[in-house]
Design an enzyme around this catalytic site. Structure first.
Site, PDB file in Angstrom:
ATOM      1  N   GLY A  21      32.687  44.902  35.252  1.00 28.88           N
ATOM      2  CA  GLY A  21      32.918  43.525  34.801  1.00 28.88           C
ATOM      3  C   GLY A  21      32.698  43.354  33.302  1.00 28.88           C
ATOM      4  N   HIS A  22      31.967  44.275  32.688  1.00 26.98           N
ATOM      5  CA  HIS A  22      31.741  44.216  31.239  1.00 26.98           C
ATOM      6  C   HIS A  22      32.686  45.151  30.493  1.00 26.98           C
ATOM      7  CE1 HIS A  22      27.862  41.888  30.989  1.00 26.98           C
ATOM      8  NE2 HIS A  22      28.068  41.996  32.285  1.00 26.98           N
ATOM      9  N   ASP A 126      28.261  45.280  23.700  1.00 25.73           N
ATOM     10  CA  ASP A 126      27.868  44.350  24.763  1.00 25.73           C
ATOM     11  C   ASP A 126      26.467  43.799  24.527  1.00 25.73           C
ATOM     12  OD1 ASP A 126      28.947  43.847  27.830  1.00 25.73           O
ATOM     13  OD2 ASP A 126      26.769  43.631  27.616  1.00 25.73           O
ATOM     14  N   GLN A 354      42.942  44.400  41.018  1.00 27.64           N
ATOM     15  CA  GLN A 354      42.777  42.969  41.323  1.00 27.64           C
ATOM     16  C   GLN A 354      43.822  42.110  40.611  1.00 27.64           C
ATOM     17  OE1 GLN A 354      38.955  41.167  41.998  1.00 27.64           O
ATOM     18  NE2 GLN A 354      39.255  39.759  40.317  1.00 27.64           N
ATOM     19  N   TRP A 372      32.910  35.829  35.689  1.00 28.02           N
ATOM     20  CA  TRP A 372      33.799  35.179  34.712  1.00 28.02           C
ATOM     21  C   TRP A 372      35.179  35.849  34.648  1.00 28.02           C
ATOM     22  CZ3 TRP A 372      34.663  30.684  33.090  1.00 28.02           C
ATOM     23  CH2 TRP A 372      35.372  30.433  31.908  1.00 28.02           C
ATOM     24  N   SER A 374      36.779  37.294  37.121  1.00 28.15           N
ATOM     25  CA  SER A 374      37.568  36.861  38.281  1.00 28.15           C
ATOM     26  C   SER A 374      38.075  35.435  38.082  1.00 28.15           C
ATOM     27  CB  SER A 374      36.734  36.955  39.560  1.00 28.15           C
ATOM     28  OG  SER A 374      36.507  38.310  39.871  1.00 28.15           O
ATOM     29  N   GLU A 377      40.904  35.684  35.622  1.00 29.24           N
ATOM     30  CA  GLU A 377      42.065  36.373  36.196  1.00 29.24           C
ATOM     31  C   GLU A 377      42.789  35.450  37.175  1.00 29.24           C
ATOM     32  OE1 GLU A 377      40.309  40.024  37.668  1.00 29.24           O
ATOM     33  OE2 GLU A 377      39.912  40.706  35.625  1.00 29.24           O
ATOM     34  N   GLU A 393      25.266  33.870  36.235  1.00 35.62           N
ATOM     35  CA  GLU A 393      25.738  32.538  35.810  1.00 35.62           C
ATOM     36  C   GLU A 393      26.876  32.036  36.700  1.00 35.62           C
ATOM     37  OE1 GLU A 393      27.423  35.025  35.170  1.00 35.62           O
ATOM     38  OE2 GLU A 393      29.237  34.613  34.067  1.00 35.62           O
ATOM     39  N   GLN A 394      27.105  32.715  37.833  1.00 37.68           N
ATOM     40  CA  GLN A 394      28.262  32.396  38.675  1.00 37.68           C
ATOM     41  C   GLN A 394      28.223  30.975  39.239  1.00 37.68           C
ATOM     42  OE1 GLN A 394      27.774  35.676  41.375  1.00 37.68           O
ATOM     43  NE2 GLN A 394      27.949  37.121  39.675  1.00 37.68           N
TER      44      GLN A 394
END
Ligand SMILES: O=c1ccn([C@@H]2O[C@H](COP(=O)(O)OP(=O)(O)O[C@H]3O[C@H](CO)[C@@H](O)[C@H](O)[C@H]3O)[C@@H](O)[C@H]2O)c(=O)[nH]1
Length: 492
Positions: A21-22, A126, A354, A372, A374, A377, A393-394
């Protein structure tokens, strides 16, 4: 002070954190920079290199510099990526292990700075690699932070610490209204350790290192765009005391797809013939567009077998075609389930493309944990979200999607007496899926998602807000180097 050589292209070093994800958005950024004539060096470790190479093989100006991952007792042998950690409890030891990459990273910087044509104009690293700022200072190279998150969660978390002195004492149902946040929040929308007020949480020292490093960094690149989060940029910059460039959605800059099409590469063939894309093609013919629900919870979420069972039954009950990415290593479907759903459901226990799935016209909704990437996207492809946040943070992303952007619905998750999330029952999952795909609220969310998808595409097109910000970022870094002299000129 030396002058900048005009013959060599600007060179940027990118150091992604080892979690899909990063990493993925920074690979998109690498491609976007390369397509503007910038040379890019990506720093990674041996076990992560094949994945990066598989994504970046078509860009001759992107190269990889591989540094060894340290051996650390607490981590399983060969585990170099957060997505391969057997337990979330190993996240902090993993972060601590990455600190041992500092010396090999500095060796790479030294080598690059020793040659006039490869001196970097900046390092984009990052947020989970905060020590890179010290390495950058050593070579007088500006460090730019990338967090992977959007703008709003940072602003919200800052506001809550200023305006809600004791969040842990609030009731779960008590709405939290914050200045400049146009929708109410619940305390459990925040990361667990924030709303529980856990002062001994092992993430806290790491967060403090991250903040300190941000303070000493030169700027921030954010995977978001002006039309989505522009209203919150000033507050973000104010809090971070640095400038932010919104250059996303990074996935939409990706020209490689087009390059691949033109070159007739085998990657395109693989995509066209991947079984799930063929399956989606068939569904398009059978049930038409916008009827399949895509179910996936990113690369880091952990789920109980009981919860998996409820999802299986909920998807079966909803009667809607589905593709479900199953990440559990332990869960087995209930007896007879696979036979019962085989005509309209596909459960995949592998890494999928995905984005390829979300852009398929058969997809009508996305049941997601709201990482974030997803969120971006889904919205970039005009797909409405069914938000089921699971950590980090979802919860804030989910609330924002539902109430701020109105481009999704939320799965109703009840909490027990300790405010821990309870298992979501199959009938709740069934009703939520049906509402998203066939209901009136789902229809409105779809229209909003499609509108945001159009804005997202405009942002990255030539002259769009993110396109301009990316040019501006390269220009500012180049100018800074020209004015101050190249880092090598400042050495002894
Ligand atoms: O089979 C799969 C599974 C995932 N993905 C991709 O992997 C990424 C997953 O990213 P995201 O949706 O953001 O989820 P996480 O992996 O959980 O992301 C972490 O990083 C994000 C960015 O910082 C945070 O927003 C999340 O809370 C945090 O959990 C996305 O690009 C997906 O397209 C695939 O391509 N195939």
């Amino acid at each position: 002070m030396g002058s900048t050589s005009t013959s060599s292209p600007p060179h940027v070093v990118i150091f992604p954190f080892m979690a899909q994800g990063h990493t993925l958005p920074l690979l998109d950024l690498s491609k976007a920079l390369a397509s503007r004539g910038t040379r890019v060096t990506i720093i990674t470790t041996p076990a992560n290199a094949p994945f990066i190479l598989s994504k970046n093989s078509t860009h001759p100006t992107i190269s990889l510099s591989i540094i060894p991952f340290p051996k650390v007792e607490e981590l399983p042998e060969g585990c170099e990526n957060v997505n391969h950690l057997p337990s979330p409890d190993l996240f902090v030891p993993f972060i601590n292990a990455t600190k041992l990459l500092q010396q090999p990273f500095e060796d790479v910087l030294k080598e690059l700075c020793d040659c006039d044509s490869t001196i970097p104009i900046g390092v984009i690293s990052d947020m989970f690699l905060p020590w890179t700022v010290d390495s950058c200072c050593l070579f007088d190279i500006p460090r730019i932070v990338f967090s992977g998150m959007g703008v709003l969660p940072t602003v919200i978390e800052r506001n809550v610490s200023l305006h809600v002195p004791c969040i842990s004492s609030l009731l779960h149902s008590e709405p939290i209204n914050l200045p400049s946040v146009p929708f109410p929040l619940n305390k459990t929308d925040f990361p667990d350790f924030v709303w529980r007020g856990d002062e001994k949480h092992p993430m806290l020292p790491i967060i403090s290192e991250i903040e300190q490093a941000e303070h000493n960094s030169w700027g921030y690149v954010v995977n978001s765009f002006e039309e989505l989060e522009g209203d919150h940029v000033a507050a973000f910059e104010n809090h971070k005391e640095t400038k932010a460039w919104l250059v996303g959605p990074l996935l939409l800059h990706d020209q490689s797809k087009q390059d691949l099409m033109n070159s007739g590469s085998k990657d395109v063939d693989q995509k066209q013939f991947s079984p799930y894309i063929k399956w989606l093609d068939q569904k398009m013919e059978g049930v038409g567009p916008g009827n399949v629900i895509y179910v996936a919870f990113g690369s880091q979420s952990y789920m109980t077998d009981l919860q998996m069972e409820e999802i299986a039954l909920g998807l079966e009950m909803a009667g809607q075609p589905f593709i479900w990415v199953v990440r559990s290593r332990t869960w087995v479907p209930p007896v007879g389930w696979e036979d019962r759903v085989k005509e309209r459901g596909l459960a995949i226990r592998d890494w999928v493309d995905q984005r390829g799935i979300l852009e398929h016209p058969a997809i009508g909704g996305f049941l997601t944990h709201c990482g974030w990437n997803s969120v971006l996207e889904g919205l970039s492809m005009g797909v409405p979200l069914l938000a089921w946040p699971m950590g980090a943070e979802q919860g804030l992303n989910a609330r924002y999607t539902e109430m701020g952007l109105k481009a999704g619905l939320m799965v109703l998750q009840e909490r027990d007496a300790k405010d821990d999330p309870m298992t979501v029952q199959h009938n709740v999952i069934c009703d939520s899926v049906k509402e998203l795909i066939r209901g009136d609220q789902g229809k409105k969310a779809r229209e909003r998602a499609q509108e945001l998808g159009r804005k997202a595409r405009q942002a990255v097109e030539k002259g769009g807000s993110s396109d301009k910000k990316l040019d501006e970022l390269i220009e500012c870094l180049t100018l800074k180097t020209r004015i101050q002299g190249r880092p090598a000129d400042t050495k002894g």
